[in-house]
Design a protein around this motif. Sequence first.
Motif, PDB file in Angstrom:
ATOM      1  N   LEU A 299      39.556 -36.938 -44.026  1.00  0.00           N
ATOM      2  CA  LEU A 299      39.888 -36.339 -45.315  1.00  0.00           C
ATOM      3  C   LEU A 299      40.552 -34.977 -45.121  1.00  0.00           C
ATOM      4  N   GLU A 303      44.160 -34.407 -46.839  1.00  0.00           N
ATOM      5  CA  GLU A 303      44.105 -33.719 -48.124  1.00  0.00           C
ATOM      6  C   GLU A 303      45.333 -32.864 -48.404  1.00  0.00           C
ATOM      7  N   ALA A 306      47.762 -34.143 -51.009  1.00  0.00           N
ATOM      8  CA  ALA A 306      47.393 -34.196 -52.426  1.00  0.00           C
ATOM      9  C   ALA A 306      48.098 -33.086 -53.202  1.00  0.00           C
ATOM     10  N   GLU A 310      44.925 -30.970 -57.411  1.00  0.00           N
ATOM     11  CA  GLU A 310      43.801 -31.779 -56.920  1.00  0.00           C
ATOM     12  C   GLU A 310      43.077 -31.063 -55.783  1.00  0.00           C
ATOM     13  N   ARG A 311      43.828 -30.347 -54.962  1.00  0.00           N
ATOM     14  CA  ARG A 311      43.181 -29.616 -53.870  1.00  0.00           C
ATOM     15  C   ARG A 311      42.316 -28.483 -54.415  1.00  0.00           C
ATOM     16  N   LEU A 394      45.959 -39.998 -53.523  1.00  0.00           N
ATOM     17  CA  LEU A 394      45.496 -38.610 -53.579  1.00  0.00           C
ATOM     18  C   LEU A 394      46.051 -37.860 -54.790  1.00  0.00           C
ATOM     19  N   LEU A 400      40.312 -36.864 -54.926  1.00  0.00           N
ATOM     20  CA  LEU A 400      40.036 -36.021 -53.770  1.00  0.00           C
ATOM     21  C   LEU A 400      38.694 -35.312 -53.912  1.00  0.00           C
ATOM     22  N   ARG A 404      35.618 -35.801 -51.370  1.00  0.00           N
ATOM     23  CA  ARG A 404      35.050 -34.631 -50.687  1.00  0.00           C
ATOM     24  C   ARG A 404      33.532 -34.566 -50.872  1.00  0.00           C
ATOM     25  N   TRP A 428      35.449 -26.281 -49.447  1.00  0.00           N
ATOM     26  CA  TRP A 428      35.439 -27.197 -50.590  1.00  0.00           C
ATOM     27  C   TRP A 428      34.450 -26.802 -51.680  1.00  0.00           C
TER      28      TRP A 428
END
Length: 429
Positions: A299, A303, A306, A310-311, A394, A400, A404, A428
């Motif tokens: 991931l 990531e 994405a 979204e991140r 993504l 995402l 996560r 995260w």
Amino acid sequence: MTRAGVAAPVTNPRRLSGGANLESWLFDCGDEAFVLRRAPSEEWLASRPIDMAEEAAIVRHAHAGGVPAPEVVAELRPDDGIGRGFVMRCLPGTADPEVTLSSPPSLGEELAVAMARIHALDPAALPFLRVLKPADGVEALHQQFLDAGGDRPIIALGLAWLRANLPPEAQPKVVHGDLRIGNVMSHEGRLSGVLDWELTHLGDGHEDLAYGCMTVWRFGRLDKLGFGLTDIDTLARAYEGAGGEPFDPVRFRFWLIYRTVWWALGTLGMGKTWRSGVDRQIERVVVGRRTSEQELDLLRLLEGDAPEAERARPLAPAPAAPEPGDGEPTAIEMLTAVSEWLASTVKERLSGRERWELAVTQNALGIVRRQLAGRPATSDMALTQDILAGRVTLATPGLLADLRRRALDTLSADMPKYPALAQARGLWE
């Protein structure tokens, strides 16, 4: 051991602690030390892409080609009565990752030089080696995923990415296939040997470059992306300077993601190996619960594709830990008591391989304790199929963040000491 040119008895045999697949035994013969590399069973050999005689031929070819590989001095015969394998002269130093990773960064450059020499070996001398083409490899991984249940969304995300980002086929080179910290020996800060050639094949040299840079094989050296010893630019320059092909970051990323998916599926397969009875070592079931390590790493690798929104999406809160009760001891407490007893009473009576197996056993008890305390389900067939079909990506709102959360909670139950877990939490949560 007359076939090694030494007419002397074998003394002081002891099994080495490492070796997830093949057994390694260190022993003395006269004034020299040797290592026996032995297959655990005929059933296990049947699943290998190369047999023990072919592996011995690879090691001999590498040694003759200037690679710091061991010298093979004898091969086992049926009348020996100890199975299939071969004997090598012992190299100086150790394969202990902690020792190797405490070496100067120049060891990373030495590894790059050794890698270039491996890739320069003549493939014609090893006609039995299979060729790994990217498209064929990805489809084999997909089938392996289906055989393992085909229900883990993060692995599906990796497979979908690999299918969409296949690189052009490269001129086939001899690829070690398992070149990483733990499979190399160091002595006084220098590279003394490259070990474990059981996964050797023909393919893209960037696969070797990427494999040793995986997070799992850097043993906590999260800031040193090049084999846990240096940075990738330095590693690539040393590789090119020793005659390796020009470094291609696009191909490097493909193989980094490919091998992360490959090892995620490899860990899942450990449980199948144990269930089949081919290998009932406790290490198999413990490694079978390390899939969540690779899902977290995968991931992290994906990531960046994405959308920014979204991140930046916040994660759902982590589930609360259960409160201890006041009544009879729970299953969790009983497992804790067993683990504490093993540590206080049994550990000091063991040494070598047995002491290492005790540590694996305590790890297994910890996994069970944490699962009883609460571990999210890893199976989600519907989401997995949507990802493989391209219906969910993504860019899908919330995907995402959901993956996560799953990755953090699953790995917290399986392997909470995995170094990348704390880093991911900081990024995260």
